[in-house]
Design a protein around this motif. Structure first.
Motif, short mmCIF file in Angstrom:
data_model
loop_
_atom_site.label_atom_id
_atom_site.label_comp_id
_atom_site.label_asym_id
_atom_site.label_seq_id
_atom_site.Cartn_x
_atom_site.Cartn_y
_atom_site.Cartn_z
N ASP A 1 0.29 -0.96 -0.09
CA ASP A 1 -0.30 -0.19 -0.47
C ASP A 1 0.75 1.25 0.21
O ASP A 1 0.26 2.20 -0.69
N ALA A 2 2.06 1.20 0.92
CA ALA A 2 2.67 2.52 0.86
C ALA A 2 3.76 2.30 -0.44
O ALA A 2 4.10 3.95 -0.73
N LEU A 3 3.95 1.43 -1.00
CA LEU A 3 4.88 1.91 -1.78
C LEU A 3 4.65 2.51 -3.14
O LEU A 3 5.40 3.68 -3.56
N PRO A 4 3.70 2.50 -3.96
CA PRO A 4 3.36 3.44 -4.65
C PRO A 4 3.41 5.03 -4.47
O PRO A 4 3.46 5.51 -5.17
N GLY A 5 3.46 4.98 -3.43
CA GLY A 5 3.41 6.80 -3.02
C GLY A 5 4.78 6.91 -2.47
O GLY A 5 5.68 8.33 -2.10
N LEU A 6 6.12 6.39 -2.74
CA LEU A 6 7.31 6.23 -2.95
C LEU A 6 8.65 5.59 -3.76
O LEU A 6 9.25 6.93 -3.42
N GLY A 7 8.01 5.29 -5.08
CA GLY A 7 8.55 4.98 -5.58
C GLY A 7 7.59 4.50 -6.75
O GLY A 7 7.17 3.73 -6.56
N ARG A 8 8.61 4.55 -8.06
CA ARG A 8 8.21 3.30 -9.48
C ARG A 8 9.00 2.56 -9.80
O ARG A 8 8.70 1.63 -10.62
N ARG A 9 10.57 2.04 -9.14
CA ARG A 9 10.79 1.57 -9.58
C ARG A 9 11.24 0.70 -8.11
O ARG A 9 12.40 1.65 -7.49
N ALA A 10 10.78 0.20 -7.93
CA ALA A 10 11.28 -1.36 -6.55
C ALA A 10 12.24 -2.04 -6.45
O ALA A 10 12.15 -2.76 -7.26
N PHE A 11 12.80 -1.92 -5.72
CA PHE A 11 13.56 -2.88 -4.88
C PHE A 11 12.92 -4.22 -4.12
O PHE A 11 12.82 -3.33 -3.25
N LEU A 12 12.40 -5.27 -4.26
CA LEU A 12 12.24 -5.68 -3.60
C LEU A 12 12.54 -7.33 -3.20
O LEU A 12 13.09 -8.01 -3.47
N THR A 13 12.65 -7.18 -1.51
CA THR A 13 14.02 -7.65 -0.62
C THR A 13 13.00 -8.37 0.21
O THR A 13 13.54 -8.72 1.58
N THR A 14 11.82 -9.22 -0.04
CA THR A 14 10.68 -9.58 1.11
C THR A 14 10.99 -10.81 0.78
O THR A 14 10.36 -11.35 2.07
N GLY A 15 11.41 -11.78 0.52
CA GLY A 15 11.15 -13.44 0.33
C GLY A 15 10.01 -13.43 -1.26
O GLY A 15 9.38 -12.85 -1.43
N ARG A 16 10.35 -14.71 -1.50
CA ARG A 16 9.64 -15.38 -3.14
C ARG A 16 8.32 -15.80 -1.74
O ARG A 16 7.33 -15.61 -2.86
N LEU A 17 8.05 -15.99 -1.31
CA LEU A 17 6.95 -16.23 -0.97
C LEU A 17 5.66 -15.59 -0.60
O LEU A 17 4.74 -15.60 -0.41
N GLY A 18 5.89 -13.81 -0.42
CA GLY A 18 5.05 -12.71 0.19
C GLY A 18 4.67 -12.09 -0.97
O GLY A 18 3.99 -10.78 -0.72
N LEU A 19 5.17 -12.45 -2.33
CA LEU A 19 5.08 -11.57 -3.06
C LEU A 19 3.62 -11.75 -3.92
O LEU A 19 3.45 -10.15 -4.68
N ALA A 20 3.00 -12.35 -3.75
CA ALA A 20 1.77 -12.23 -3.89
C ALA A 20 0.90 -10.86 -3.28
O ALA A 20 -0.18 -10.40 -3.87
N ALA A 21 1.66 -10.00 -1.78
CA ALA A 21 1.41 -9.07 -1.51
C ALA A 21 1.27 -7.90 -2.53
O ALA A 21 0.66 -7.00 -2.78
N PHE A 22 2.26 -7.51 -3.46
CA PHE A 22 2.64 -6.32 -4.34
C PHE A 22 1.72 -6.90 -5.79
O PHE A 22 2.44 -6.00 -7.09
N ALA A 23 1.23 -8.28 -6.07
CA ALA A 23 0.80 -9.00 -7.49
C ALA A 23 -0.24 -7.44 -8.17
O ALA A 23 -0.18 -8.12 -9.14
N HIS A 24 -1.12 -6.57 -7.72
CA HIS A 24 -1.68 -5.81 -7.75
C HIS A 24 -1.50 -4.60 -8.04
O HIS A 24 -1.82 -3.08 -8.90
N LEU A 25 0.27 -3.89 -8.11
CA LEU A 25 0.62 -2.96 -8.12
C LEU A 25 1.56 -3.00 -10.18
O LEU A 25 2.45 -2.81 -9.94
#
Length: 198
Positions: A70-94
């Motif tokens: 939820d916070a990501l789009p307000g902070l940038g447009r090119r993100a480096f995600l280092t949250t692990g492979r199992l949690g990527l579904a949380a970002f699937a709508h971006l």
């Protein structure tokens, strides 16, 4: 589950449980706490200390991966995600964010629509992390507070480049359970003495 673990502890007459799982393995820790309580076996949770922001850091702490998305789009447009492979579904709508995803193993779907996957295992150096952030034109870092030195270089690189960092806080420990930071503290909590140096 907790019941199976409780049975195993009782059957083997275990004297103590040391939970040294990942700081985000909340389910395992909850099961260990319930099993230890049910059997009267002492439980010690070993957790490396979390990261702390330093001067110049632009951290944005959030309670969950969903909150990070939820916070990501307000902070940038090119993100480096280092949250692990199992949690990527949380970002699937971006749809409006390009995500560079680093993972030890290939992640499965769903992934963010504009995802670029880098397979790598730490430790990483500050120089390498800085070069990666520049090469991919990253403008925001997203990470979980895993603690430890093996993957902390990205935080220093983000500080050097003045990038915002979304930091997912650790899940809380079960009620009545406290963590200790190292093996010596585990032994002390259990009333044991460390072996002499070899």
């Amino acid at each position: 589950g907790a019941e199976g673990l409780a049975g195993w502890l009782a059957e083997r007459r275990v004297d103590a449980v040391v939970d040294a799982t990942h700081p985000f393995a909340a389910g395992i820790t909850a099961h260990a706490a319930r099993a230890a309580a049910a059997t009267g076996v002492p439980l010690v949770v070993l957790r490396r200390p979390g990261w702390q922001p330093g001067d110049g850091d632009r951290w944005h702490p959030v309670p969950s991966l969903a909150a990070a998305a939820d916070a990501l789009p307000g902070l940038g447009r090119r993100a480096f995600l280092t949250t692990g492979r199992l949690g990527l579904a949380a970002f699937a709508h971006l749809a409006g964010v390009h995500c560079v995803v680093r993972s030890v193993e290939p992640p499965g779907p769903p992934l963010p629509p504009h995802a670029e996957v880098l397979l790598a295992r730490g430790p990483f150096t500050v120089a390498d992390e800085t070069a990666l952030l520049r090469r991919h034109r990253i403008d925001v870092l997203v990470t979980k507070d895993s603690g430890g030195a093996a993957t902390a270089a990205k935080l220093t690189a983000a500080r050097t480049l003045g990038l915002p960092v979304i930091v997912v806080r650790r899940p809380p420990l079960p009620a009545g359970v406290a963590a200790v930071p190292d093996a010596a503290a585990v032994l002390a909590r259990l009333g044991l003495t460390p072996p002499p140096p070899s």
